[in-house]
Design a protein around this motif. Structure first.
Motif, PDB file in Angstrom:
ATOM      1  N   LYS A   1     109.284   5.724  -7.095  1.00 26.19           N
ATOM      2  CA  LYS A   1     109.314   4.363  -6.827  1.00 26.19           C
ATOM      3  C   LYS A   1     110.018   3.096  -7.212  1.00 26.19           C
ATOM      4  O   LYS A   1     110.244   1.919  -7.229  1.00 26.19           O
ATOM      5  CB  LYS A   1     108.325   4.156  -7.048  1.00 26.19           C
ATOM      6  N   GLY A   2     111.441   3.931  -7.713  1.00 26.49           N
ATOM      7  CA  GLY A   2     112.637   2.723  -8.349  1.00 26.49           C
ATOM      8  C   GLY A   2     112.469   2.365  -9.428  1.00 26.49           C
ATOM      9  O   GLY A   2     112.698   0.676  -9.558  1.00 26.49           O
ATOM     10  N   LEU A   3     111.114   2.987 -10.428  1.00 32.88           N
ATOM     11  CA  LEU A   3     110.899   2.602 -11.296  1.00 32.88           C
ATOM     12  C   LEU A   3     110.983   2.845 -12.686  1.00 32.88           C
ATOM     13  O   LEU A   3     111.194   4.303 -12.860  1.00 32.88           O
ATOM     14  CB  LEU A   3     109.621   2.324 -11.645  1.00 32.88           C
ATOM     15  N   ALA A   4     111.197   2.381 -13.651  1.00 27.21           N
ATOM     16  CA  ALA A   4     111.636   2.538 -15.534  1.00 27.21           C
ATOM     17  C   ALA A   4     109.879   2.495 -15.619  1.00 27.21           C
ATOM     18  O   ALA A   4     109.088   1.393 -15.822  1.00 27.21           O
ATOM     19  CB  ALA A   4     112.334   2.232 -15.920  1.00 27.21           C
ATOM     20  N   PRO A   5     109.138   3.961 -17.131  1.00 29.49           N
ATOM     21  CA  PRO A   5     108.175   3.233 -17.286  1.00 29.49           C
ATOM     22  C   PRO A   5     108.936   1.962 -18.508  1.00 29.49           C
ATOM     23  O   PRO A   5     110.143   2.047 -19.225  1.00 29.49           O
ATOM     24  CB  PRO A   5     108.092   5.197 -18.648  1.00 29.49           C
ATOM     25  N   SER A   6     107.410   1.227 -18.674  1.00 29.61           N
ATOM     26  CA  SER A   6     107.623  -0.062 -19.270  1.00 29.61           C
ATOM     27  C   SER A   6     106.348  -0.055 -20.552  1.00 29.61           C
ATOM     28  O   SER A   6     105.417  -0.222 -19.641  1.00 29.61           O
ATOM     29  CB  SER A   6     107.584  -0.848 -17.963  1.00 29.61           C
ATOM     30  N   LEU A   7     106.979  -0.096 -21.505  1.00 30.70           N
ATOM     31  CA  LEU A   7     105.480  -0.418 -22.660  1.00 30.70           C
ATOM     32  C   LEU A   7     105.726  -1.214 -22.873  1.00 30.70           C
ATOM     33  O   LEU A   7     105.065  -2.058 -24.058  1.00 30.70           O
ATOM     34  CB  LEU A   7     105.821   0.396 -23.288  1.00 30.70           C
ATOM     35  N   ASP A   8     106.273  -2.501 -22.485  1.00 35.12           N
ATOM     36  CA  ASP A   8     106.233  -3.865 -22.627  1.00 35.12           C
ATOM     37  C   ASP A   8     105.462  -4.790 -23.255  1.00 35.12           C
ATOM     38  O   ASP A   8     104.803  -5.587 -23.715  1.00 35.12           O
ATOM     39  CB  ASP A   8     107.079  -4.893 -22.361  1.00 35.12           C
ATOM     40  N   ARG A   9     104.181  -4.224 -21.641  1.00 34.98           N
ATOM     41  CA  ARG A   9     103.033  -4.996 -21.469  1.00 34.98           C
ATOM     42  C   ARG A   9     101.845  -4.192 -22.461  1.00 34.98           C
ATOM     43  O   ARG A   9     100.656  -4.730 -21.877  1.00 34.98           O
ATOM     44  CB  ARG A   9     102.682  -5.390 -19.910  1.00 34.98           C
ATOM     45  N   LEU A  10     101.981  -2.766 -23.173  1.00 37.16           N
ATOM     46  CA  LEU A  10     100.578  -2.663 -23.495  1.00 37.16           C
ATOM     47  C   LEU A  10     100.408  -2.759 -24.966  1.00 37.16           C
ATOM     48  O   LEU A  10     101.122  -3.444 -25.846  1.00 37.16           O
ATOM     49  CB  LEU A  10     101.526  -1.281 -23.622  1.00 37.16           C
ATOM     50  N   ARG A  11      99.533  -2.964 -24.755  1.00 30.99           N
ATOM     51  CA  ARG A  11      98.623  -3.622 -26.485  1.00 30.99           C
ATOM     52  C   ARG A  11      97.902  -2.945 -27.201  1.00 30.99           C
ATOM     53  O   ARG A  11      96.943  -1.849 -26.585  1.00 30.99           O
ATOM     54  CB  ARG A  11      97.979  -5.271 -26.188  1.00 30.99           C
ATOM     55  N   LEU A  12      97.868  -2.815 -28.522  1.00 28.21           N
ATOM     56  CA  LEU A  12      97.404  -1.311 -28.828  1.00 28.21           C
ATOM     57  C   LEU A  12      95.934  -1.752 -29.165  1.00 28.21           C
ATOM     58  O   LEU A  12      95.527  -2.824 -29.684  1.00 28.21           O
ATOM     59  CB  LEU A  12      98.377  -1.209 -30.629  1.00 28.21           C
ATOM     60  N   LEU A  13      94.705  -1.262 -28.941  1.00 29.87           N
ATOM     61  CA  LEU A  13      92.839  -1.562 -28.481  1.00 29.87           C
ATOM     62  C   LEU A  13      92.741  -1.000 -30.541  1.00 29.87           C
ATOM     63  O   LEU A  13      92.204  -1.475 -30.837  1.00 29.87           O
ATOM     64  CB  LEU A  13      92.604  -1.237 -27.726  1.00 29.87           C
TER      65      LEU A  13
END
Length: 140
Positions: free
Chosen positions: A31-43
């Motif tokens: 899909k031309g993507l790299a995994p991105s954690l920057d929008r994940l928030r610890l719940l």
């Protein structure tokens, strides 16, 4: 991110010039993507009590679905580990046959979305452990 992909077929990533090469990330690369954690928030975090046959130290994350989210063609993809996947509201999920800790985390989600709808990354998160057959909640 790998578990989310493996168990549901969903990707959360960003367009990137350099794509991951490891075979586990092939769907992202396609899909031309790299995994991105920057929008994940610890719940929240939950640790099963000592003495259980199977123990887990589980970290729960939340994110808003946006342009960084790719849903698989045809919807959810059952993995053999998870079947009959579907979107539910937290309230509807609580009405299902779920473990007590799942209901506790869903209440955390409901309250977080009411109190912090923008999902501030600095928001404190609870850690649940069990002592003497009772949940213990401590903020991290």
């Amino acid at each position: 991110m790998r578990e989310l992909l493996e168990e549901t077929g969903h990707l959360i990533g960003r367009k990137a010039a350099t794509l991951p090469r490891h075979p586990d990330w092939q769907a992202y690369r396609q899909k031309g993507l790299a995994p991105s954690l920057d929008r994940l928030r610890l719940l929240a975090r939950a640790i099963t009590p000592p003495g259980m046959h199977r123990r887990f130290d589980t970290w729960f994350f939340v994110t808003r679905l946006d342009e960084r989210h790719v849903q698989p063609d045809g919807g959810f993809a059952p993995s053999g580990e998870l079947e009959e996947l579907k979107w539910l509201t937290p309230e509807a999920a609580m009405a299902e046959d779920t473990r007590e800790i799942t209901r506790v985390i869903l209440v955390e989600l409901i309250n977080r979305l009411k109190e912090d709808p923008r999902l501030d990354p600095a928001w404190p998160a609870p850690c649940y452990t069990t002592q003497h057959d009772r949940f213990k909640r401590k903020m991290m």
